[in-house]
Design a protein around this motif. Structure first.
Motif, PDB file in Angstrom:
ATOM      1  N   GLN A 177      15.432  59.697  26.159  1.00  0.00           N
ATOM      2  CA  GLN A 177      15.762  58.302  26.416  1.00  0.00           C
ATOM      3  C   GLN A 177      16.067  57.633  25.077  1.00  0.00           C
ATOM      4  O   GLN A 177      15.205  57.593  24.197  1.00  0.00           O
ATOM      5  CB  GLN A 177      14.606  57.606  27.129  1.00  0.00           C
ATOM      6  N   PRO A 178      17.287  57.112  24.895  1.00  0.00           N
ATOM      7  CA  PRO A 178      17.678  56.526  23.613  1.00  0.00           C
ATOM      8  C   PRO A 178      16.838  55.302  23.243  1.00  0.00           C
ATOM      9  O   PRO A 178      16.210  54.676  24.096  1.00  0.00           O
ATOM     10  CB  PRO A 178      19.135  56.113  23.840  1.00  0.00           C
ATOM     11  N   VAL A 179      16.854  54.961  21.963  1.00  0.00           N
ATOM     12  CA  VAL A 179      16.195  53.746  21.484  1.00  0.00           C
ATOM     13  C   VAL A 179      16.734  52.560  22.280  1.00  0.00           C
ATOM     14  O   VAL A 179      17.942  52.438  22.495  1.00  0.00           O
ATOM     15  CB  VAL A 179      16.469  53.548  19.971  1.00  0.00           C
ATOM     16  N   GLY A 180      15.842  51.713  22.773  1.00  0.00           N
ATOM     17  CA  GLY A 180      16.239  50.533  23.543  1.00  0.00           C
ATOM     18  C   GLY A 180      16.534  50.796  25.006  1.00  0.00           C
ATOM     19  O   GLY A 180      16.872  49.877  25.750  1.00  0.00           O
ATOM     20  N   TRP A 181      16.378  52.041  25.457  1.00  0.00           N
ATOM     21  CA  TRP A 181      16.676  52.387  26.850  1.00  0.00           C
ATOM     22  C   TRP A 181      15.696  51.701  27.790  1.00  0.00           C
ATOM     23  O   TRP A 181      14.495  51.622  27.534  1.00  0.00           O
ATOM     24  CB  TRP A 181      16.563  53.899  27.044  1.00  0.00           C
ATOM     25  N   VAL A 182      16.220  51.165  28.905  1.00  0.00           N
ATOM     26  CA  VAL A 182      15.400  50.595  29.977  1.00  0.00           C
ATOM     27  C   VAL A 182      15.934  51.115  31.304  1.00  0.00           C
ATOM     28  O   VAL A 182      17.128  50.999  31.594  1.00  0.00           O
ATOM     29  CB  VAL A 182      15.426  49.043  29.975  1.00  0.00           C
ATOM     30  N   GLY A 183      15.064  51.697  32.080  1.00  0.00           N
ATOM     31  CA  GLY A 183      15.403  52.118  33.441  1.00  0.00           C
ATOM     32  C   GLY A 183      14.896  51.045  34.387  1.00  0.00           C
ATOM     33  O   GLY A 183      13.695  50.970  34.641  1.00  0.00           O
ATOM     34  N   GLU A 184      15.808  50.209  34.865  1.00  0.00           N
ATOM     35  CA  GLU A 184      15.397  49.125  35.775  1.00  0.00           C
ATOM     36  C   GLU A 184      14.788  49.712  37.043  1.00  0.00           C
ATOM     37  O   GLU A 184      14.722  50.913  37.199  1.00  0.00           O
ATOM     38  CB  GLU A 184      16.578  48.202  36.066  1.00  0.00           C
ATOM     39  N   TRP A 185      14.372  48.889  37.961  1.00  0.00           N
ATOM     40  CA  TRP A 185      13.570  49.290  39.115  1.00  0.00           C
ATOM     41  C   TRP A 185      14.162  50.494  39.837  1.00  0.00           C
ATOM     42  O   TRP A 185      15.324  50.482  40.240  1.00  0.00           O
ATOM     43  CB  TRP A 185      13.405  48.106  40.074  1.00  0.00           C
ATOM     44  N   HIS A 186      13.358  51.539  39.958  1.00  0.00           N
ATOM     45  CA  HIS A 186      13.747  52.775  40.630  1.00  0.00           C
ATOM     46  C   HIS A 186      12.484  53.554  40.993  1.00  0.00           C
ATOM     47  O   HIS A 186      11.406  53.292  40.462  1.00  0.00           O
ATOM     48  CB  HIS A 186      14.644  53.629  39.711  1.00  0.00           C
ATOM     49  N   GLU A 187      12.630  54.495  41.900  1.00  0.00           N
ATOM     50  CA  GLU A 187      11.534  55.397  42.242  1.00  0.00           C
ATOM     51  C   GLU A 187      11.739  56.720  41.521  1.00  0.00           C
ATOM     52  O   GLU A 187      12.870  57.080  41.183  1.00  0.00           O
ATOM     53  CB  GLU A 187      11.495  55.662  43.756  1.00  0.00           C
ATOM     54  N   ASN A 188      10.659  57.443  41.282  1.00  0.00           N
ATOM     55  CA  ASN A 188      10.792  58.800  40.760  1.00  0.00           C
ATOM     56  C   ASN A 188      11.567  59.628  41.786  1.00  0.00           C
ATOM     57  O   ASN A 188      11.408  59.427  42.994  1.00  0.00           O
ATOM     58  CB  ASN A 188       9.414  59.417  40.524  1.00  0.00           C
ATOM     59  N   PRO A 189      12.410  60.576  41.337  1.00  0.00           N
ATOM     60  CA  PRO A 189      13.213  61.357  42.281  1.00  0.00           C
ATOM     61  C   PRO A 189      12.381  62.286  43.160  1.00  0.00           C
ATOM     62  O   PRO A 189      12.827  62.689  44.235  1.00  0.00           O
ATOM     63  CB  PRO A 189      14.152  62.155  41.379  1.00  0.00           C
TER      64      PRO A 189
END
Length: 146
Positions: free
Chosen positions: A58-70
């Motif tokens: 995950q790159p610097v500053g990465w944000v994964g907005e609302w999601h469920e684990n796969p």
């Protein structure tokens, strides 16, 4: 024989109303035995299941907005730092050597779009993670893996 270990992990799970939570749990189901001809060691063997190992950067500053684990998955931080926020507002941070169980499948979306969890990197280096995705149905109960 040495005392059995108790190793902490965070469990991200979904309750019966569809809201995700994080609960600190511990691996406690240890057996002291050798593997092959090696001297005895503490082993906590999980139930056998099909799985897929996925490495992520995950790159610097990465944000994964609302999601469920796969899928229900063990997530191990190899390097860097990251955070995980549940729908109930609980936010944890983890660094190298720390791990969690992501099992928030089946959450119900809120009016403001929250469903599952958010996550992202912390600091000035990427977060490198190893996940072991388990091809099993989620269990909506914290700490069921011991």
């Amino acid at each position: 024989m040495p005392e059995a270990p108790s190793i902490p992990y965070w469990h991200l799970w979904c309750d019966e109303t569809g809201v995700s939570h994080q609960t600190q749990c511990n691996l406690t189901n240890w057996e002291f035995k050798g593997v092959g001809k090696a001297a005895p060691q503490w082993n906590n063997q999980m139930a056998r299941a099909d799985s897929t190992v996925v490495f992520t950067v995950q790159p610097v500053g990465w944000v994964g907005e609302w999601h469920e684990n796969p899928a229900p998955q063990w997530i191990v931080v190899l390097s860097g730092r990251w955070w995980i926020e549940a729908m109930d507002g609980t936010r944890i941070e983890q660094g190298p050597g720390e791990f969690s169980l992501g099992e928030d499948q089946g959450c119900t979306a809120t009016a403001d779009g929250r469903k599952g969890h958010r996550s992202g990197t912390i600091g000035d280096e990427p977060a490198v993670l190893m996940t072991v995705q388990l091809h099993v149905p989620p269990v909506h109960k914290p700490g069921h893996f011991t």
